[in-house]
Every structure is written in structure tokens, then in C-alpha cells.
Design an enzyme around this catalytic site. Structure first.
Site, PDB file in Angstrom:
ATOM      1  N   CYS A  20       4.487   1.867   2.242  1.00  0.00           N
ATOM      2  CA  CYS A  20       4.066   2.092   0.861  1.00  0.00           C
ATOM      3  C   CYS A  20       2.801   2.947   0.904  1.00  0.00           C
ATOM      4  CB  CYS A  20       3.884   0.780   0.105  1.00  0.00           C
ATOM      5  SG  CYS A  20       2.501  -0.257   0.644  1.00  0.00           S
ATOM      6  N   ASN A  23      -0.480  -0.042   2.226  1.00  0.00           N
ATOM      7  CA  ASN A  23      -0.077  -1.096   3.164  1.00  0.00           C
ATOM      8  C   ASN A  23      -0.799  -2.416   2.901  1.00  0.00           C
ATOM      9  OD1 ASN A  23      -0.148  -1.763   6.713  1.00  0.00           O
ATOM     10  ND2 ASN A  23       1.569  -2.066   5.347  1.00  0.00           N
ATOM     11  N   CYS A  25       0.187  -4.166  -0.388  1.00  0.00           N
ATOM     12  CA  CYS A  25       0.969  -4.845  -1.429  1.00  0.00           C
ATOM     13  C   CYS A  25       2.460  -4.871  -1.091  1.00  0.00           C
ATOM     14  CB  CYS A  25       0.754  -4.185  -2.798  1.00  0.00           C
ATOM     15  SG  CYS A  25      -0.938  -4.210  -3.392  1.00  0.00           S
ATOM     16  N   ARG A  26       3.152  -3.777  -1.376  1.00  0.00           N
ATOM     17  CA  ARG A  26       4.610  -3.760  -1.280  1.00  0.00           C
ATOM     18  C   ARG A  26       5.142  -3.795   0.146  1.00  0.00           C
ATOM     19  NH1 ARG A  26       5.489   1.505  -4.661  1.00  0.00           N
ATOM     20  NH2 ARG A  26       3.536   1.962  -3.569  1.00  0.00           N
ATOM     21  N   SER A  27       4.631  -2.937   1.020  1.00  0.00           N
ATOM     22  CA  SER A  27       5.202  -2.893   2.379  1.00  0.00           C
ATOM     23  C   SER A  27       4.936  -4.176   3.167  1.00  0.00           C
ATOM     24  CB  SER A  27       4.760  -1.650   3.134  1.00  0.00           C
ATOM     25  OG  SER A  27       3.368  -1.557   3.263  1.00  0.00           O
ATOM     26  N   ASP A 139       4.320  -0.120  -7.936  1.00  0.00           N
ATOM     27  CA  ASP A 139       3.115  -0.546  -7.235  1.00  0.00           C
ATOM     28  C   ASP A 139       2.366  -1.535  -8.131  1.00  0.00           C
ATOM     29  OD1 ASP A 139       0.752  -0.874  -5.858  1.00  0.00           O
ATOM     30  OD2 ASP A 139       0.417   1.273  -5.542  1.00  0.00           O
TER      31      ASP A 139
END
Length: 175
Positions: A20, A23, A25-27, A139
Site C-alpha cells: 500500500c 505500510n 494500514c491496508r498492507s 485508504d
């Protein structure tokens, strides 16, 4: 993406990285969720997961506290994560580079130096027919806890779909 051309080799697991922006939140969510699926299935020796960001703003930091909380609410542990930036040299050692939105897809395909590596880059939601038309996992960084929970739900669904495509090929030794 078809996983039919995979070769079984327990000494070299199938290597997946989630990418993401920062690195945090999402990933990290995607990494933790897929790792949990892989571990529970008994395929931990055959599939490895990691994550990174396209930017370097958060290198060395833990995942966002809202990421850790959202994961914990669902029984996952994201407390050990440390952010890092994707290094294009990693392409050679990766089998699949899963991005969370189209901006990372463009960046990583530009960083790839050959068509083989560009073809490793895939949008996470593309694995899930029910979410594929959305393209991007939003995001949640500038949002609230509810958005982190919603994003985690999207990631869980897409990772389950990815795992359902990947696991049979790994189990059958047909990569």
C-alpha cells in the site's frame, strides 16, 4: 491470475507481498489476514506473506493503532509489524505482488524492469469477483475506526478469494 504454472518446492515457498502507500494500514492488514489463512490451512511452509509501502514516511514504525485494533477485534495479531518501503530489487524473489489500489499498481509496474515482474503486480480486489469492480481498497488513514473495520472486511473477503485460488494449486503441487 492463474496459478497453474506453479512448481512445488517446499524449500522455496510461494512468496507474496502486499503493498500500500505507507505500510501501516491496508498492507499490514492483508499480510496478517493471509498469513492466518495460510497457517490455519497447514500451508505455512509453502506460502509466505510480507508487506511494504511505496513511500518511506513510516519506515520502522508499527502499524497504525487503528489497524492493530481492527485486527485484534477479529482475532488477529498485528502488533509485531514494522513498516518498510518496497525495494524494486525484491521483484526477483517474489512470486506475487498484491497492491491495494491502482496508484500502487502504477508505481510498482513502473518500478519493474521487465514484463515478467510487471505481470506479478495484481490488485487485491481483482481476486474477489464480488469486489473486483471496486478496484481499490480505500485508504482508511484519514478516517475513523469504522472505516478501518470496513477496510479489514474488504481485505478479508479478497484474501479468502485469493487463498481459494492459490491453495489448491499449492496443495496439488501445480504452481
Amino acid at each position: 491470475m492463474s496459478f497453474e504454472a506453479l512448481s512445488p518446492d517446499e524449500s522455496t515457498p510461494f512468496r507474496i507481498i502486499f503493498v500500500c502507500t505507507g505500510n501501516i494500514c491496508r498492507s499490514p492488514m492483508a499480510e496478517v489476514v493471509l498469513r492466518d489463512l495460510v497457517t490455519r490451512s497447514g500451508l505455512g511452509r509453502l506460502i509466505t506473506t510480507s508487506s511494504a509501502g511505496t513511500g518511506d514516511w513510516h519506515v520502522g514504525e508499527q502499524a497504525d493503532i487503528r489497524t492493530i485494533k481492527a485486527l485484534a477485534k477479529k482475532g488477529y495479531d498485528g502488533s509485531h509489524h514494522r513498516a518498510r518501503q518496497f525495494d524494486p530489487a525484491w521483484f526477483a524473489d517474489l512470486d506475487l505482488v498484491v497492491v491495494l489500489d491502482r496508484s500502487q499498481e502504477r508505481i510498482l509496474r513502473n518500478w519493474a524492469t521487465n514484463e515478467h515482474d510487471r505481470n506479478k503486480v495484481r490488485l487485491l480486489l481483482s481476486f474477489d469477483a464480488s469486489q473486483a469492480t471496486l478496484h481499490d481498497v480505500p485508504d482508511p488513514y484519514y478516517s475513523d475506526d469504522a472505516m478501518f473495520d470496513a477496510v479489514l472486511g474488504m481485505i478479508e473477503g479478497a484474501n479468502l478469494a485469493l487463498f481459494k485460488q492459490l491453495a489448491p494449486a499449492i496443495r496439488q503441487g501445480v504452481r
